[in-house]
Write an enzyme that holds these catalytic residues in place. Structure first.
Site, short mmCIF file in Angstrom:
data_model
loop_
_atom_site.label_atom_id
_atom_site.label_comp_id
_atom_site.label_asym_id
_atom_site.label_seq_id
_atom_site.Cartn_x
_atom_site.Cartn_y
_atom_site.Cartn_z
N HIS A 113 0.53 2.83 -15.11
CA HIS A 113 -0.43 3.74 -14.47
C HIS A 113 -0.55 3.46 -12.98
O HIS A 113 -1.29 4.13 -12.27
CB HIS A 113 -1.79 3.60 -15.17
CG HIS A 113 -2.73 4.71 -14.91
ND1 HIS A 113 -3.92 4.54 -14.24
CD2 HIS A 113 -2.68 6.03 -15.23
CE1 HIS A 113 -4.56 5.69 -14.16
NE2 HIS A 113 -3.83 6.61 -14.75
N LYS A 115 0.12 3.38 -8.99
CA LYS A 115 0.68 4.30 -7.99
C LYS A 115 0.91 3.48 -6.72
O LYS A 115 -0.02 3.16 -5.99
CB LYS A 115 -0.27 5.45 -7.69
CG LYS A 115 -0.40 6.48 -8.82
CD LYS A 115 -1.49 6.16 -9.78
CE LYS A 115 -1.69 7.28 -10.79
NZ LYS A 115 -2.64 6.91 -11.85
N ASP A 120 10.33 -0.77 3.35
CA ASP A 120 10.85 -1.77 4.28
C ASP A 120 9.93 -2.99 4.41
O ASP A 120 9.96 -3.69 5.42
CB ASP A 120 11.08 -1.16 5.66
CG ASP A 120 12.25 -0.19 5.68
OD1 ASP A 120 13.10 -0.27 4.76
OD2 ASP A 120 12.32 0.65 6.59
N HIS A 296 -10.56 12.84 -9.57
CA HIS A 296 -9.50 11.94 -10.05
C HIS A 296 -9.55 10.60 -9.34
O HIS A 296 -8.72 9.72 -9.60
CB HIS A 296 -8.13 12.60 -9.84
CG HIS A 296 -7.02 11.95 -10.58
ND1 HIS A 296 -6.10 11.11 -9.97
CD2 HIS A 296 -6.67 11.98 -11.88
CE1 HIS A 296 -5.23 10.68 -10.86
NE2 HIS A 296 -5.56 11.19 -12.04
N LYS A 298 -10.57 6.78 -7.87
CA LYS A 298 -10.92 5.49 -8.43
C LYS A 298 -11.26 4.58 -7.26
O LYS A 298 -10.48 3.71 -6.87
CB LYS A 298 -9.76 4.89 -9.24
CG LYS A 298 -9.20 5.80 -10.36
CD LYS A 298 -7.98 6.52 -9.91
CE LYS A 298 -7.20 7.20 -11.01
NZ LYS A 298 -7.89 8.07 -11.91
N ASP A 303 -22.25 -2.64 -0.12
CA ASP A 303 -22.84 -3.03 1.17
C ASP A 303 -22.00 -2.51 2.33
O ASP A 303 -21.55 -1.37 2.31
CB ASP A 303 -23.04 -4.54 1.22
CG ASP A 303 -24.07 -5.02 0.19
OD1 ASP A 303 -24.84 -4.17 -0.30
OD2 ASP A 303 -24.09 -6.21 -0.14
#
Length: 419
Positions: A113, A115, A120, A296, A298, A303
């Protein structure tokens, strides 16, 4: 696969595909030595074709290009799409590719899952955005609201190491150390020194040595909160420990704000999250539902300094089964920018959820909430044995190199996937 805090990074927030895709494609176009990509979903749509184009161009000019796809999330890819990549020299890998059994998928759990894009060993991208057109506003009402970051600085080397280890051991950390090391020769960073003022830490979860790392960082941050805490998360159904710490933070005077899905791509996500609202609202947690389109993201902040952006939802799949990667960031400027973006989202495109509304009919919903909560609490242990298998990263080969039936293992009929 543990990493340490790295000083001197420059981190840029990228909101939605409109900001993310151009930066990634530009960076790949400038690659000189290496492009490593991990993604849950790659579709053969306009975004997928644009990625394919820049990857093929990079491979043809001599850049090492390797892309790891999830065998469930990217099962809709056509053979022709994959053929064009591999014939240009792009190495394609599938995580746990499996054929259907009696029309049913057997690779539902323990997904790749993450991404992650590393170029380089100088620039990297991490977040929740897949390579699909539904992350663009012109996709329509189902276009997703999401976040990623572009990263330069020393932490890129850790992201590079994580990507190499995935390729080297097929996501099986128990392999012998010499097999892990010899599988790839790391490219050397040209500009991995000080780039900015952000401290950053790459945190991954796997199913062997780092099963709870992302959740533990969330817990530590929530416990340290003094005055504000914001979480925007697409699939919200965490365990009791995290729920308790959110409630405790609100009780000690922290302004706790949750932004949840109000128009989800999967209706069960909204239903599951709503089961928890009463528990949180009665102790002062503020809950908003984003209603403009599916959420979608996350992301979270605490603070004035702590933030995180990554692939991990706060649900049983992400916290207990999937391979995930989050970047934890300590930087006042980034934290403030993310806070302003989330505040604007809550003010302009969300509806506030009141305790009065949630307690209506709660007396008959309470037993159902109790049963479902405790079922999902133990769901990872159940899913761990059904189906019982060890997911692996496998190189894709064209069907003329494989028996016909084996070639079908990475190509399934289209089905809706969540990410």
């Amino acid at each position: 696969m543990s990493f340490s805090w790295q000083e001197g990074n420059r981190i840029r927030l990228l909101e939605n595909g409109e900001a993310f895709f151009p930066r990634v494609f530009e960076a790949i176009g400038e690659a000189r030595k290496e492009v490593l990509i991990e993604t849950f979903i790659l579709f053969d749509d306009k975004v997928g074709k644009a990625l394919q184009e820049v990857l093929i161009a990079a491979a043809r000019r001599g850049v090492r290009v390797e892309i790891s796809l999830d065998g469930y999330g990217s099962a809709e890819l056509t053979l022709e799409f994959l053929r064009e990549l591999t014939e240009a020299g792009v190495k394609v890998h599938f995580f746990d590719p499996r054929s259907k059994v009696l029309g049913m998928r057997t690779n539902l759990f323990r997904r790749l899952h993450r991404k992650l894009v590393v170029i380089d060993v100088e620039r990297a991208f991490i977040g929740g955005i897949n390579f699909s057109a539904d992350h663009l506003g012109d996709f329509g009402p189902e276009a997703k609201q999401d976040y990623a970051v572009e990263v330069e600085g020393p932490v890129v080397s850790d992201m590079h190491r994580a990507a190499l280890l995935m390729l080297a051991n097929g996501a099986q950390p128990k392999k012998r150390w010499w097999r892990r090391v010899r599988a790839t020769a790391p490219a050397r960073a040209q500009n991995s020194g000080h780039k900015g003022d952000a401290r950053a830490l790459l945190v991954v979860r796997d199913n062997v040595n780092h099963r709870n790392d992302i959740e533990e960082h969330y817990l530590k941050a929530i416990r340290s909160a003094n005055f504000r805490l914001m979480i925007a998360n697409a699939y919200f159904f965490p365990g009791y420990r995290l729920l308790r710490e959110l409630r405790n933070a609100a009780r000690r005077g922290v302004k706790v704000t949750l932004i949840m899905q109000g128009q989800p791509d999967m209706p069960i996500a909204k239903m599951a999250a709503r089961m928890l609202y009463n528990y949180l609202l009665r102790d002062g947690v503020q809950v908003y539902e984003y209603c403009q389109r599916p959420l979608h993201g996350k992301v979270a902040l605490v603070d004035h300094e702590w933030s995180t952006v990554g692939s991990s939802n706060l649900d049983p799949l992400s916290l207990s089964l999937n391979l995930e990667a989050n970047l934890v960031i300590r930087d006042h400027a980034f934290n403030q920018h993310l806070y302003e973006r989330l505040q604007q989202l809550a003010a302009e495109h969300c509806k506030s959820i009141s305790l009065e509304k949630m307690v209506q009919g709660y007396f008959w919903r309470a037993p159902l909430v109790f049963l479902i909560f405790h079922f999902l609490r133990h769901f990872p242990a159940i899913a761990g044995v059904l189906p019982a298998h060890s997911p692996k990263l496998k190189p894709f080969r064209l069907p003329d190199e494989l028996p016909a039936e084996a070639a079908k293992s990475v190509l399934h009929e289209p089905e809706k996937t969540t990410s």
